[in-house]
Design a protein around this motif. Structure first.
Motif, PDB file in Angstrom:
ATOM      1  N   ASN A 175       6.886  18.725  -5.839  1.00 15.48           N
ATOM      2  CA  ASN A 175       7.359  17.547  -5.282  1.00 15.48           C
ATOM      3  C   ASN A 175       8.613  16.956  -6.030  1.00 15.48           C
ATOM      4  N   LEU A 176       9.275  16.305  -5.101  1.00 13.46           N
ATOM      5  CA  LEU A 176      10.627  15.712  -5.391  1.00 13.46           C
ATOM      6  C   LEU A 176      10.147  14.351  -6.273  1.00 13.46           C
ATOM      7  N   ASN A 177      10.933  14.380  -7.533  1.00 13.71           N
ATOM      8  CA  ASN A 177      10.933  13.354  -8.489  1.00 13.71           C
ATOM      9  C   ASN A 177      11.863  12.307  -8.533  1.00 13.71           C
ATOM     10  N   LEU A 178      12.241  11.120  -8.704  1.00 14.94           N
ATOM     11  CA  LEU A 178      13.178  10.289  -9.075  1.00 14.94           C
ATOM     12  C   LEU A 178      12.953   9.751 -10.585  1.00 14.94           C
ATOM     13  N   VAL A 179      13.880  10.120 -11.079  1.00 12.29           N
ATOM     14  CA  VAL A 179      14.151   9.878 -12.557  1.00 12.29           C
ATOM     15  C   VAL A 179      15.402   8.801 -12.816  1.00 12.29           C
ATOM     16  N   ALA A 180      14.933   7.648 -13.615  1.00 15.54           N
ATOM     17  CA  ALA A 180      15.833   6.361 -13.730  1.00 15.54           C
ATOM     18  C   ALA A 180      15.384   5.940 -15.245  1.00 15.54           C
ATOM     19  N   LEU A 181      16.738   5.417 -15.708  1.00 17.29           N
ATOM     20  CA  LEU A 181      16.416   4.453 -16.989  1.00 17.29           C
ATOM     21  C   LEU A 181      16.481   3.081 -16.776  1.00 17.29           C
ATOM     22  N   SER A 182      15.618   2.445 -17.278  1.00 16.78           N
ATOM     23  CA  SER A 182      16.044   0.966 -17.408  1.00 16.78           C
ATOM     24  C   SER A 182      15.436   0.306 -18.631  1.00 16.78           C
ATOM     25  N   THR A 224       0.884  -1.133  -0.077  1.00 15.23           N
ATOM     26  CA  THR A 224       0.185  -0.029   0.083  1.00 15.23           C
ATOM     27  C   THR A 224       0.783   1.447   0.056  1.00 15.23           C
ATOM     28  N   ASP A 225       2.019   1.071   0.344  1.00 16.96           N
ATOM     29  CA  ASP A 225       2.927   2.236   0.668  1.00 16.96           C
ATOM     30  C   ASP A 225       3.865   2.345  -0.889  1.00 16.96           C
ATOM     31  N   GLU A 226       3.365   1.731  -1.956  1.00 18.43           N
ATOM     32  CA  GLU A 226       4.241   1.743  -3.113  1.00 18.43           C
ATOM     33  C   GLU A 226       4.195   3.166  -3.555  1.00 18.43           C
ATOM     34  N   LEU A 227       5.306   3.719  -4.135  1.00 16.91           N
ATOM     35  CA  LEU A 227       5.341   4.957  -4.642  1.00 16.91           C
ATOM     36  C   LEU A 227       5.195   4.694  -6.094  1.00 16.91           C
ATOM     37  N   GLN A 228       4.363   5.729  -6.695  1.00 18.62           N
ATOM     38  CA  GLN A 228       3.774   5.690  -8.152  1.00 18.62           C
ATOM     39  C   GLN A 228       4.580   6.508  -9.072  1.00 18.62           C
ATOM     40  N   GLN A 229       4.486   6.022 -10.363  1.00 14.62           N
ATOM     41  CA  GLN A 229       5.124   6.838 -11.306  1.00 14.62           C
ATOM     42  C   GLN A 229       4.378   8.186 -11.625  1.00 14.62           C
ATOM     43  N   VAL A 230       4.719   9.041 -12.236  1.00 13.29           N
ATOM     44  CA  VAL A 230       3.944  10.408 -12.763  1.00 13.29           C
ATOM     45  C   VAL A 230       3.248   9.946 -13.743  1.00 13.29           C
ATOM     46  N   VAL A 231       1.902  10.447 -14.024  1.00 17.24           N
ATOM     47  CA  VAL A 231       0.991  10.198 -15.122  1.00 17.24           C
ATOM     48  C   VAL A 231       1.600  10.371 -16.153  1.00 17.24           C
ATOM     49  N   GLY A 232       1.755   9.517 -17.098  1.00 19.44           N
ATOM     50  CA  GLY A 232       2.367   9.380 -18.397  1.00 19.44           C
ATOM     51  C   GLY A 232       3.549   8.764 -18.593  1.00 19.44           C
ATOM     52  N   PHE A 233       4.179   8.180 -17.302  1.00 21.39           N
ATOM     53  CA  PHE A 233       5.386   7.377 -17.481  1.00 21.39           C
ATOM     54  C   PHE A 233       5.115   6.010 -16.652  1.00 21.39           C
ATOM     55  N   PRO A 234       5.963   5.110 -17.256  1.00 16.47           N
ATOM     56  CA  PRO A 234       7.252   5.191 -18.160  1.00 16.47           C
ATOM     57  C   PRO A 234       7.031   5.263 -19.629  1.00 16.47           C
ATOM     58  N   GLN A 235       7.749   6.150 -20.153  1.00 20.36           N
ATOM     59  CA  GLN A 235       7.983   6.273 -21.484  1.00 20.36           C
ATOM     60  C   GLN A 235       8.797   5.233 -22.091  1.00 20.36           C
ATOM     61  N   ALA A 236       8.439   4.396 -23.322  1.00 20.31           N
ATOM     62  CA  ALA A 236       9.327   3.421 -23.702  1.00 20.31           C
ATOM     63  C   ALA A 236      10.199   3.973 -25.142  1.00 20.31           C
ATOM     64  N   PHE A 237      11.068   3.499 -25.380  1.00 25.36           N
ATOM     65  CA  PHE A 237      11.806   3.971 -26.652  1.00 25.36           C
ATOM     66  C   PHE A 237      12.644   2.739 -27.092  1.00 25.36           C
ATOM     67  N   ASP A 280      14.346  -4.739 -28.143  1.00 28.99           N
ATOM     68  CA  ASP A 280      14.466  -4.175 -26.902  1.00 28.99           C
ATOM     69  C   ASP A 280      14.110  -2.685 -26.767  1.00 28.99           C
ATOM     70  N   SER A 281      13.646  -2.198 -25.455  1.00 28.24           N
ATOM     71  CA  SER A 281      13.073  -1.223 -25.075  1.00 28.24           C
ATOM     72  C   SER A 281      14.004  -0.535 -24.070  1.00 28.24           C
ATOM     73  N   LEU A 282      13.931   0.837 -24.245  1.00 26.61           N
ATOM     74  CA  LEU A 282      14.495   1.715 -22.920  1.00 26.61           C
ATOM     75  C   LEU A 282      13.411   2.447 -22.582  1.00 26.61           C
ATOM     76  N   TYR A 283      13.273   2.349 -20.950  1.00 28.45           N
ATOM     77  CA  TYR A 283      12.216   2.975 -20.238  1.00 28.45           C
ATOM     78  C   TYR A 283      12.512   4.035 -19.441  1.00 28.45           C
ATOM     79  N   LEU A 284      11.863   5.234 -19.513  1.00 28.49           N
ATOM     80  CA  LEU A 284      12.088   6.512 -18.922  1.00 28.49           C
ATOM     81  C   LEU A 284      11.109   6.520 -17.777  1.00 28.49           C
ATOM     82  N   ASN A 285      11.722   6.238 -16.508  1.00 33.44           N
ATOM     83  CA  ASN A 285      10.854   6.171 -15.314  1.00 33.44           C
ATOM     84  C   ASN A 285      10.842   7.369 -14.593  1.00 33.44           C
ATOM     85  N   VAL A 286       9.652   7.877 -14.201  1.00 33.78           N
ATOM     86  CA  VAL A 286       9.659   9.140 -13.220  1.00 33.78           C
ATOM     87  C   VAL A 286       8.852   8.840 -12.293  1.00 33.78           C
ATOM     88  N   TYR A 287       9.347   8.772 -10.905  1.00 31.71           N
ATOM     89  CA  TYR A 287       8.624   8.607  -9.758  1.00 31.71           C
ATOM     90  C   TYR A 287       8.239   9.753  -8.895  1.00 31.71           C
TER      91      TYR A 287
END
Length: 593
Positions: A442-449, A49-62, A459-466
């Protein structure tokens, strides 16, 4: 990066179906391998229930190449001076900029961008420029110089017979003329490479450059006045040898340094005066037959009780993070685990913190299955407590394809609530960057996966924004990007360590800035109830980069006025510090002028 080859094919579908978790590794040839490991039960996907969510519209895939993946995450920089940092990164042959959650622009590249771009105001015109290196197996290599909209500067990109331009470019004003030079590495073949230093018009820094070196240049160069002689030096390594050059391209005394038991790939060193003698120490890691975490003095000799040997001779590609913690300079580096044939991780310590004397800090090492291959160790307060957290990726994934982003307390008490985050894909060799990239405060965390399908699927690259669900305070972010700065110089002077001092409590000072915002000029009014020695410094609000020292000296009781003018458009922090290293911050906005 000894040779340019395709990735080793180790398909997940061929691994034992009973295995729930997998560990990946990358070697100096950019070959990836995957094998099953035993891992404690983790919800897949997470359902807490405490899971942090990504911002609306993310992740984006490339789309991303099947045999070339991103290293060292993204670049955060406020390139349009609206007070909100943009996210800039490469995806295959595209350079992409996101602003406030939306695509700002996309630029086609010749060759693949592997490292994040370097960004700075290169010519002191108040505008930011972007420098991106490209290459990759079978790809043409170029070095790009662009404006903040992604437009090429005249005469750019530079091309050296399509040779791979390795690692991230380093931006530094070598001759102190106000313009930064661009230092980068060219791979000609497995037997020879070149170290370049060019001016903004693309010309050579001087006729002694580029410098040919035997073998493949391997790590992002670092630049600073290492021997305290008033001129900068350049640190650059090949896969086997460490070099330190002066500005004429000549080797400094004691260099090169070579150890037949150690090698280099990706482990960019940092420069820091650890003992206060004015010289810069060189801090980094190696792999090879006897991997080590090292500190060298400016003349190439070992520093104090260093090196520290990597347990189990793990091949670490760690590039250090260096922070101030409880009054000490702390050096953070990591390693992956050795794993038995049945997937058991041996000796689970994976993240180390030493003081400059080589003594382990209390609460370390951190133990976690899988380890950390080569990603960034970000340091920040993201849970609004007294102590900072260490935020980093992983070399581990589950059979549903979800990776890990961890956040551990620096006091040794373990992982914080809401972590690990579970993005789609591997976070191997990347990490996390922090900032308010949406502009909502708010503070965001930005990470590639990314995925590793080894040719069985695209293969896909994901832009994640929490959304970290706390207010964004730039002071809470201590270490946030590859090599600590978007210039990638690797130098950490005391004046840029803006998080190492504490706020003034019940200060004897009142500071007013009027007008604010302003266009051409403003004034700083100091009102003191008693005489104080004060220093006023200007920092970029989003990057923390030191811009200028506005004043420094003794100020009398009463009112003092300091004129503030000639500041480029943007958002800044004015930090007023007393002689007890206590400070107050003031936000300043500079409009079009």
């Amino acid at each position: 990066m000894k040779e340019i080859v395709f990735l080793v094919v180790t398909c997940l579908a061929s691994l034992p179906s009973a295995a729930q978790y997998f560990q990946a590794s990358v070697n100096e040839k950019l070959e990836y391998t995957v094998h099953p490991i035993q891992y404690p039960s983790v919800a897949t996907p997470r359902q807490q229930t405490d899971e942090l969510q990504q911002v609306v519209g993310f992740p984006q895939a490339f789309p991303v190449s099947s045999n070339t993946k991103n290293f060292r995450n993204v670049t955060l920089e406020d390139i349009d001076f609206d007070g909100i940092p943009e996210i800039i990164f490469a995806a295959k042959d595209k350079l992409i900029a996101y602003s406030k959650g939306k695509l700002l622009w996309e630029k086609s590249l010749k060759g693949y961008g592997i490292y994040p771009p370097s960004v700075a105001d290169l010519n002191q015109d108040g505008k930011l420029e972007i420098v991106q290196a490209t290459g990759g197996p079978g790809q043409p290599g170029h070095i790009y110089l662009m404006d903040a909209q992604g437009n090429d500067w005249e005469g750019w990109p530079l091309n050296y017979e399509d040779h791979w331009i390795l690692t991230a470019p380093t931006l530094s004003d070598l001759d102190e003329d106000g313009n930064k030079e661009i230092i980068f590495l060219e791979r000609i073949n497995s037997m020879v490479g070149q170290i370049h230093a060019v001016r903004l018009d693309g010309s050579l820094f001087n006729n002694n450059w580029p410098i040919p070196v035997p073998g493949t240049p391997a790590v992002t160069p670092s630049v600073g006045d290492i021997d305290n002689d008033g001129e900068k030096e350049i640190i650059a390594y090949t896969t086997s040898t460490m070099y330190q050059f002066d500005l004429e391209g000549e080797l400094e005394p004691g260099w090169p340094v070579e150890n037949t038991d150690t090698r280099f790939s990706f482990q960019a060193p940092l420069l820091r005066d650890l003992d206060g003698d004015g010289d810069l120490e060189i801090i980094g890691a190696t792999h090879g037959d006897l991997p080590e975490y090292y500190i060298l003095q400016h003349d190439g000799t070992p520093y104090k009780n260093w090196p520290q040997f990597v347990p189990q001779m793990s091949w670490t590609f760690s590039s250090p993070s260096i922070v101030e913690h409880q009054g000490e300079t702390i050096i953070l580096m990591s390693r992956p685990h050795s794993v038995t044939a049945d997937g058991v991780c041996i000796n689970k310590d994976m993240l180390y913190a030493w003081n400059e004397a080589g003594e382990m800090v209390e609460g370390f090492p951190i133990e976690k299955i899988g380890g950390l291959e080569s990603g960034i160790i970000t340091v920040a307060d993201i849970d609004e407590t007294v102590d900072n957290e260490l935020i980093f990726g992983s070399n581990t994934i589950d059979d549903a394809g979800n990776g890990f982003i961890h956040a551990y307390k620096m006091d040794g008490s373990g992982e914080i609530k809401g972590f690990p985050l579970r993005p789609r894909g591997w976070t191997l060799s990347n990490g996390a960057a922090l900032g308010d990239v949406t502009g909502d405060g708010n503070l965001n965390l930005v990470a590639l996966s990314y995925t590793l399908n080894f040719g069985t699927a695209e293969d896909s690259l994901y832009l994640n924004v929490y959304d970290l669900e706390i207010n964004h305070l730039s002071d809470n972010i201590v270490w946030n990007t590859f090599k600590g700065s978007n210039t990638r110089e690797g130098v950490l002077p005391e004046e840029t360590a803006i998080t190492s001092v504490k706020p003034i409590v019940n200060p004897n000072i009142n500071v007013e800035i009027y007008p604010n915002p302003f266009a051409k000029k403003s004034q700083i009014q100091l009102n003191l109830s008693r005489s104080e020695f004060l220093t006023g410094e200007l920092f970029h609000a989003t990057t923390g980069q030191h811009q200028a020292t506005i004043f420094s000296g003794n100020f009398p009781t009463g009112q003092s006025i300091i004129l503030l003018e000639g500041i480029a458009k943007g958002f800044y922090i004015l930090r007023v510090t007393n002689n007890k290293k206590q400070y107050i911050n003031y936000k300043i906005s500079v409009l079009n002028n």
